[in-house]
Design an enzyme around this catalytic site. Sequence first.
Site, short mmCIF file in Angstrom:
data_model
loop_
_atom_site.label_atom_id
_atom_site.label_comp_id
_atom_site.label_asym_id
_atom_site.label_seq_id
_atom_site.Cartn_x
_atom_site.Cartn_y
_atom_site.Cartn_z
N HIS A 96 1.84 4.62 -2.93
CA HIS A 96 1.97 6.06 -2.76
C HIS A 96 3.29 6.57 -3.36
CE1 HIS A 96 -1.64 6.48 -0.49
NE2 HIS A 96 -1.23 5.80 0.55
N HIS A 151 0.84 -1.20 0.00
CA HIS A 151 0.00 0.00 0.00
C HIS A 151 0.88 1.25 0.00
CE1 HIS A 151 -3.46 2.52 1.53
NE2 HIS A 151 -2.43 3.22 2.01
N GLU A 152 1.90 1.26 0.84
CA GLU A 152 2.78 2.43 0.91
C GLU A 152 3.61 2.58 -0.37
OE1 GLU A 152 2.29 4.58 3.10
OE2 GLU A 152 0.92 3.30 4.22
N GLU A 183 -6.32 6.66 -0.91
CA GLU A 183 -6.22 5.47 -0.06
C GLU A 183 -6.91 4.28 -0.72
OE1 GLU A 183 -4.30 5.21 2.62
OE2 GLU A 183 -3.74 7.27 2.15
#
Length: 660
Positions: free
Chosen positions: A185, A181-182, A263
């Site tokens: 980004h 997930h990070e 998100e």
Amino acid sequence: MNFFEQQERAKRNTSKLVVLMCLAVISLVAISSVAVAAILALLGQRDPNAPFMPGSWFAQTIALLDWHLVGTISVLVIGVVVAGSLFKYLQLRGGGKAVAESLNGRPINPGTIDLEERKILNVVEEMAIASGIPVPPVYVLEDESINAFAAGHTPQDAVIGVTRGCIRLLTRDELQGVIAHEFSHIFHGDMKLNTNLVATLNGILLLGLVGYILLRSAPFRRSNSKDNSALIMLAIGVVLIVVGFAGTFFGNLIKSAVSRQREFLADASSVQFTRNPDGIANALKKIGGYQAGSKIHAANASEYSHMFFSRAIGGAFSTFMATHPPLEQRIRRVQPDWDGRFTSPQLQPADAAMPDSDRSRAVRGVLGAVAAGTLAGGQLPAHTTPLQANASQDAIEAIGQPGAEHFAYAQQAIAALEPELRAATHDAYSARALIYGLLLDASEPVRSSQLAALEQHAEPDAYRYVLKLSAKLAAMDPRLRLPLVALALPALKQLSSTQYTNFKSCLGQLIMADKQVSLMEWALYRIVVHNIEPPPRSPNKAALGNLRDECQVLLSALVHAGHMDDSVAQAAFDAAASSLPFKDLTLLPRDALSAAALETAVIHLCNVAPSEKRTLIQALARAVEHDGFVTVTQAELLRAIADSLNCPLPPLLADVHAIL
């Protein structure tokens, strides 16, 4: 939506935010001007000797709204906002490291023997190699909650931050989901957007601070004079406090709206990367069922709340302006059949190696698929590897969204490294020695000259490590060069400016020992320097159609890196050139290429639009895959070019059937 479209979208979002924040500042100027004019009218400051007439208060307020007053207020408000934003921007120009340290994060030593910390480092290393980005340094926040963040301006200065609770309470699969997930980004330009938001909101918040200072500084001594300066200062202070908080409120609303949508995208990207929706879903369930949740107790947590994996601050007000969607929504998006129950987390065993039973389901399902440079029956395939059909194009489509096959590649490549070499990547002295060793020439006279230069100019410990590791580096399969470099980057980033200057000088001496620069040497040097040094100031944006010579240089270099005969080389060049917006590209002879020309080409081409970068990289990929085989030098050069264009290219997947 692919990586290049996301980059374009991130730029559009940045432009929209600039417009919105400008409108917010204009609104604050208008509100402040009206409020100050109303106060001055109330105090009768336009004519102190005239009696105040309540019925004419509105008319006096309008009369006071002249260009002199509005101009003064504009200069004050805009000056404070710009000064505050500039101060914060300069504070954060160090990249993700500055954010992590502001949150009291502690960098995890790459050579740590703590099994908990080793576990998270292993996950980050595997995902970075699978993605084609430099391995980011990892920071730990000594907080028992479950949370994480990615911060920085570019992949080169990015860091990953995790809480102690995240490391202790999540399984390896769950950690993979959170870290993937990070990484999303990092890929999609969210970090830079988030950093700009922090800087801009800091400028608006400073208005309230100035108002508070004026409020504290107002002289409240009794006086018989008609000087109302204390009341004016008091009133202006109150106005600035109210305006500052109003600006922060609306700024946070903008921040929250943008963050919530990003998100959802990052959650979806995590599932695509790991092919395991249970990983991220179970991590979110544990946050919901954990008393400490995801709350961060650092003093600056609210300032960076939109950067975290889950909500970092609590309270009813924070719920109204939540930077993250509700946990229930996020879980159901990745796991539609969820029964609605959260999970109470338990301490996980600190096993850095992780037994096979704990490995990702997605990786277990693709162990038969190897990549160019991965294991096949315990050994790496031949140095010229047959590609899958459209392997290079598939790698381009996987930029920013790698799959489980790339993750399997990373795990196998790391496992294939000799243990002493892998351990050497975690120390600043031995990491330097690894890079030096990779540049040692096979020719004994050149090698002797290189070692003599290192003995004279390199750090003594680094030189001793070169002698110790050189034999193992020479015996290592060359396909492991890029994974080894990627693992060494966090340790190399710990070098002081003096140490790095010496390190870079030694690299130059090693490369020029034979009075020429090979394509492999340039690729290795470019990857190291690009991922350690801060990015140079970008010149004006360029159009691909105006960079004919630069495209010609890169395409010629890749064709020559394939060791093709003249006819095949020309056919590969022509096939690739046909997709570029030029009609007269010429295959340059090998001796016409130089390191300076390559360097100039990637610097100029880095400034074209993302969609045009895609066109260029696709053309380069056609040259690589033209004959169905890829050499080590081709693979390294293609990935070095893509990395220099800030387009992290995952490994090229090999044709398993052709190998086996």
